[in-house]
Design a protein around this motif. Structure first.
Motif, short mmCIF file in Angstrom:
data_model
loop_
_atom_site.label_atom_id
_atom_site.label_comp_id
_atom_site.label_asym_id
_atom_site.label_seq_id
_atom_site.Cartn_x
_atom_site.Cartn_y
_atom_site.Cartn_z
N THR A 34 0.83 -1.20 0.00
CA THR A 34 0.00 0.00 0.00
C THR A 34 0.86 1.25 0.00
O THR A 34 0.58 2.22 -0.72
CB THR A 34 -0.93 -0.01 1.23
N LEU A 35 1.92 1.24 0.79
CA LEU A 35 2.81 2.41 0.82
C LEU A 35 3.47 2.63 -0.54
O LEU A 35 3.59 3.76 -1.01
CB LEU A 35 3.88 2.22 1.90
N THR A 38 1.01 4.05 -2.98
CA THR A 38 0.82 5.47 -2.74
C THR A 38 1.96 6.27 -3.34
O THR A 38 1.77 7.29 -4.01
CB THR A 38 0.74 5.75 -1.23
N LEU A 41 1.71 6.53 -7.07
CA LEU A 41 0.70 7.50 -7.48
C LEU A 41 1.23 8.92 -7.39
O LEU A 41 0.91 9.77 -8.22
CB LEU A 41 -0.54 7.33 -6.60
N TYR A 42 2.06 9.17 -6.40
CA TYR A 42 2.48 10.55 -6.11
C TYR A 42 3.91 10.86 -6.58
O TYR A 42 4.42 11.93 -6.30
CB TYR A 42 2.41 10.80 -4.60
N ARG A 45 4.23 14.10 -8.27
CA ARG A 45 3.51 15.25 -7.71
C ARG A 45 4.42 16.00 -6.73
O ARG A 45 4.31 15.86 -5.53
CB ARG A 45 2.24 14.80 -7.01
N VAL A 122 8.78 16.16 4.61
CA VAL A 122 7.59 15.32 4.55
C VAL A 122 6.36 16.14 4.21
O VAL A 122 5.33 15.62 3.79
CB VAL A 122 7.45 14.55 5.89
N THR A 123 6.44 17.48 4.35
CA THR A 123 5.27 18.31 4.04
C THR A 123 5.42 19.07 2.73
O THR A 123 4.51 19.79 2.33
CB THR A 123 5.03 19.34 5.16
N PRO A 126 3.14 15.86 -2.01
CA PRO A 126 2.76 14.45 -1.86
C PRO A 126 3.92 13.51 -2.16
O PRO A 126 4.05 12.46 -1.53
CB PRO A 126 1.64 14.29 -2.88
N SER A 129 5.86 13.49 1.06
CA SER A 129 5.14 12.75 2.10
C SER A 129 5.25 11.26 1.87
O SER A 129 5.59 10.50 2.78
CB SER A 129 3.65 13.14 2.09
N SER A 130 4.97 10.83 0.63
CA SER A 130 4.93 9.38 0.42
C SER A 130 6.33 8.78 0.46
O SER A 130 6.51 7.65 0.92
CB SER A 130 4.22 9.04 -0.89
N VAL A 133 7.41 8.71 4.33
CA VAL A 133 6.65 7.77 5.15
C VAL A 133 7.00 6.34 4.78
O VAL A 133 7.22 5.49 5.64
CB VAL A 133 5.13 8.04 5.02
N PHE A 137 9.06 4.06 7.37
CA PHE A 137 8.33 2.87 7.82
C PHE A 137 9.22 1.63 7.67
O PHE A 137 9.28 0.78 8.56
CB PHE A 137 7.06 2.72 6.97
#
Ligand code: HEM
Ligand SMILES: [Cu+2]
Lengths: 195, 610
Positions: A34-35, A38, A41-42, A45, A122-123, A126, A129-130, A133, A137
């Motif tokens: 899932t990570l 994500t 997808l990003y 971006r 991280v901010t 996207p 962030s992805s 994370v 993780f």
């Protein structure tokens, strides 16, 4: 046949725990899946922040990936010694594995600080962030692995350590190899394919 | 009972690692939350009983519908299924416990921590109010109030509890079966519990990551779901329903398993097409991951995706239909006894068929575009969830109650319970089909007068109080049975599976001697053989019990699981109130580590000198 096989394992706690570990790792696959989805997808971006090509330092990450790969080798050696009941050797290889893991983590920390200096946090976007994370993780998984390695090495000193109680080397090994394999996927998909 | 004996009793429950006791704990907790969720529902129905309802504010309404669904799904149906699985899965496969008894206790206490955590939110500034599906950006935007933090974190730990128990159950099934209990000989309920465990194992991690992203968006300022910084809120819908659709099968498969045990027993026939029932359960498990976007037909996925998911959704109704025909085939020509468990199972079939059919109407995209977010969908999922899952669970409760407590629930009161619940259920939810088709939207706290919605809303409210009354009847039955219930004996229903071969309630170690299984429905075949005409005749020579085995190892009680989970509770509370909460996070983490460490150093088993 199945009955015989089954009875043979019926009260073998090591076997039972191994099955459980495999099942658990099956679940972990979906976490990382899932990570990674994500991230895919990003990945472009990036907003006004840096892109993958701007920040990634492939040679550096290749080296730290190699270090993590080598830790799988030392892990195999640790398991090998534990099968031969050579617990001194086993401890040595366990600690070596843990050290390689820590080195990898240090590399990750270094890499993160570099990225932050270059304006990717991280901010930021996207993408940021992805990326952060997902990789942290994974880093957390490595850290948990290091802890398990050290605890196993320590427990082997105490009288409490029996092959049928607590964590055994094979179990930790399964987890460790899994975390390594996931990194290979991350390194390929997140780093190599994005620059 | 003296004061100290009472305390010792409490302590025994707090430290138990016996799968049966844990099952009972799950059951009682689920029942408690059923009351909570039910009261929330009654408030909703009171508000909607008349146009322009005055009882709730919009804000209170949002909290109540969010918490009603969250409670019923995660704190009632799932733990109720976990209760029956915990209690009966090991017994059904001829084992003395689950593979990891202390992990099992830990799962339970983590579930309690998560449930309490969610419910506490009502008293500290309001409960979650963004829907049980927590659509982004609604769930990520409002960060001044912490309500959706409670939601994201609460579901996160409930998920943890479920993943851990799934690992436990799967391992139990694959390593602890009695000799001769091949996979295909496992009772269907055990099979469905296994499929459910796999579904949870693979679907929960998806929502775990989604919830993590929501939490980080809210508290760290990441941009996963913020369209302004380039994030995509539709991603949340994909992740949620990738979990959410398998989840609806998590809710219904245990009930299907129960019905597949109850119907054969009360028809005195083996389950018709047993392997079809099992394989269609597995098929549902696989296909359940391929239909999620049918919840997103109005999100603008484009015609290709919509057509594809429309087709897969129609296909998934096929294995479901197969099961229904198998159940009908089981009853067909059987000598039926209409005891309360059987009534609930028959009610299940009837209501579930209605819910399944309205589900198929949702699979047609243009039609669903009209139905989506109306009361028609509310009618659909209450037929499958209440008519299906809850009726199935009550069937299981009446069926296994005598095994667990040693006493039979009263039949007459049970019948009253069934009929009240059945009528109440239809009064409440059948009108919602009409309301929805007439355009009444979901999740709005008021509707205007003169839209033609008044009558059916009033009927639904009356229905909901009928259901509440039926529940009171059940509690009365419970109380009466505890006081003056008839002793059940070991095998009150002339059962087919292993649990009926041991005493009621079962001894702590379940089986004096681990049974050797020779066939499906093994216990039945120990009692009966067939004569030439194919009729069952009683076996006269009861095989004498084999000599006792060596000492029996039972898991020792432990307070570490409960301790560790209390740490998790504190940690969660801390996470809501960052940055000051970090102190609580630290304290909670220390307690959790303490619990886990103590746990890993403890001896595993004690011997039973019984
Ligand atoms: C015959 C099988 C089924 C089919 C074809 C089906 C189809 C659907 C579809 C297409 C929707 C989306 C409707 C919309 O929002 O516009 C839906 C919603 C829903 N279904 Fe089903 N369904 C089936 C069985 C079940 C079962 C067995 C359960 C649970 C036990 C269930 C629970 C739900 C729930 C909870 C929702 C609403 C979710 C929400 O929006 O909050 N369904 N169903
Ligand atoms: Cu669905």
């Amino acid at each position: 046949m199945s009955v015989a096989l089954h009875e043979e394992h019926a009260h073998d706690p090591a076997h039972i725990r191994k099955v459980a570990m495999w099942v658990f790792l099956g679940s972990e696959c979906l976490l990382f899946g899932t990570l990674i989805s994500t991230f895919l997808l990003y990945r472009t971006r990036t907003g006004s922040g840096p892109t993958a090509a701007d920040v990634f330092d492939i040679p550096f990450t290749s080296v730290s990936s190699f270090i993590l790969l080598m830790s799988s080798l030392t892990m195999v050696l640790a398991h090998h010694s534990s099968v031969r009941k050579d617990y001194r050797q086993m401890r040595l290889w366990l600690v070596a594995t843990a050290l390689l893991g820590v080195t990898f983590l240090a590399g990750q920390v270094f890499e993160f600080t570099e990225f932050v200096h270059e304006g990717l946090t991280v901010t930021t976007s996207p993408f940021g962030s992805s990326f952060f994370v997902l990789t942290s993780f994974h880093g957390a998984h490595v850290a948990v692995g290091v802890l398990m390695l050290l605890v196993t090495a320590l427990m082997s000193f105490t009288g409490k350590w029996r092959p049928d109680a607590g964590m055994d080397v094979e179990l930790v090994g399964l987890y460790w190899h899994f975390v390594d394999i996931v990194w290979i996927v991350i390194f390929t998909v997140v780093y190599l394919l994005q620059v | 009972m003296t004061e100290t004996a009472h305390h010792r009793g409490m302590w025994r429950w707090l430290t138990t690692t016996d799968h049966k006791k844990i099952g009972i704990l799950y059951g009682i907790t689920a029942m408690g939350f059923f009351v909570v969720g039910g009261i929330e529902a009654l408030f909703i129905r009171l508000q909607l009983a008349t146009p322009n309802g005055e009882i709730l504010s919009a804000d209170a309404y949002n909290q109540l519908f969010t918490m009603h669904a969250t409670t019923m799904v995660f704190l009632v149906v799932m733990p109720a299924a976990a209760a029956l699985t915990n209690y009966f899965l090991p017994i059904l496969i001829g084992a003395r416990d689950v593979a990891f008894p202390r992990l099992n206790a830990f799962s339970y206490w983590v579930f309690v921590a998560g449930g309490l955590f969610l419910t506490v939110s009502f008293f500290v500034g309001g409960a979650p109010d963004g829907g049980w599906f927590g659509y982004a950006p609604l769930s990520t935007q409002v960060t001044e109030v912490v309500r959706m933090d409670y939601w994201a974190l609460g579901l996160q730990v409930l998920g943890l509890a479920s993943v851990l128990s799934s690992v436990n159950f799967i391992t139990t099934v694959f390593t602890m079966r009695a000799p001769g209990m091949s996979l295909m000989r496992m009772p269907v309920f055990a099979w469905m519990a296994t499929v459910v465990s796999f579904l949870l194992l693979f679907s929960l991690p998806i929502i775990t990551i989604g919830l993590l992203q929501v939490f980080l968006d809210r508290n760290l300022g990441t941009g996963f779901y913020s369209a302004a910084s380039g994030g995509d809120p539709v991603l949340w819908q994909h992740l949620f329903w990738l979990f959410g659709h398998p989840e609806v099968y998590v809710l219904i498969l245990p009930a299907m398993g129960i019905v597949s045990e109850v119907l054969p027993t009360f028809s005195r026939k083996p389950l018709f097409g047993r392997s079809f029932v099992i394989f269609s359960g597995i098929a549902i498990g696989f296909m359940g991951f391929g239909v999620w976007a049918h919840h997103m037909f109005t999100a603008g996925l484009g015609p290709v995706a919509e057509a594809a998911f429309s087709l897969t959704t129609m296909f998934i109704a096929v294995p479901t239909g197969v099961k229904i025909f198998n159940w009908l085939g089981t009853i067909w020509g059987g000598s039926i006894r209409l005891k309360t468990p059987m009534l609930f199972s028959l009610g299940f079939i009837f209501l579930f068929v209605i819910g399944g059919l309205s589900g198929v109407t949702h699979s047609i995209v243009p039609s669903d575009a009209q139905q989506h977010d109306t009361y028609y969908v509310v009618a659909h999922f209450h037929y499958v969830l209440f008519g299906g899952a809850v009726f199935g669970i009550f069937s299981g409760l009446y069926y296994w109650w005598p095994k667990v407590t040693g006493k039979l629930l009263n039949e007459r009161i049970g019948r009253l319970h069934f009929w009240l619940m059945f009528i109440g259920m239809n009064l409440t939810f059948a009108p919602m089909h009409i309301l929805g088709l007439n355009g009444m939207p979901r999740r709005t706290y008021r509707y205007a007068e003169g839209l033609g919605l008044d009558l059916w809303n009033l009927v639904a409210t009356i229905g909901s109080f009928t259901i509440a009354a039926s529940l009171l009847v059940f509690f009365w039955n419970w109380y009466r049975t505890a006081k003056h219930g008839q002793p059940a004996g070991d095998d009150p229903w002339d059962g087919r599976t292993l649990e009926w071969s041991i005493s009621s309630p079962p001894p702590e170690h379940n089986f004096d001697v681990i049974p050797v299984v020779h066939s499906e429905d093994d216990f039945w075949h120990r009692k009966y053989t067939e004569n030439e005409a194919g009729h069952a005749v009683t076996v006269t020579a009861v095989p004498s019990a084999p000599a006792a085995e060596g000492p029996i190892h039972l898991p020792s009680p432990s307070y570490y699981p409960a301790l560790a989970s209390s740490g998790i509770f504190v940690l969660l509370l801390g996470l809501v109130y960052l940055p000051w909460g970090l102190i609580a996070v630290g304290a909670g983490a220390v307690v959790t580590m303490w619990g886990l460490f103590g746990w890993s150093m403890e001896p595993l088993t004690r011997e039973d000198h019984g």
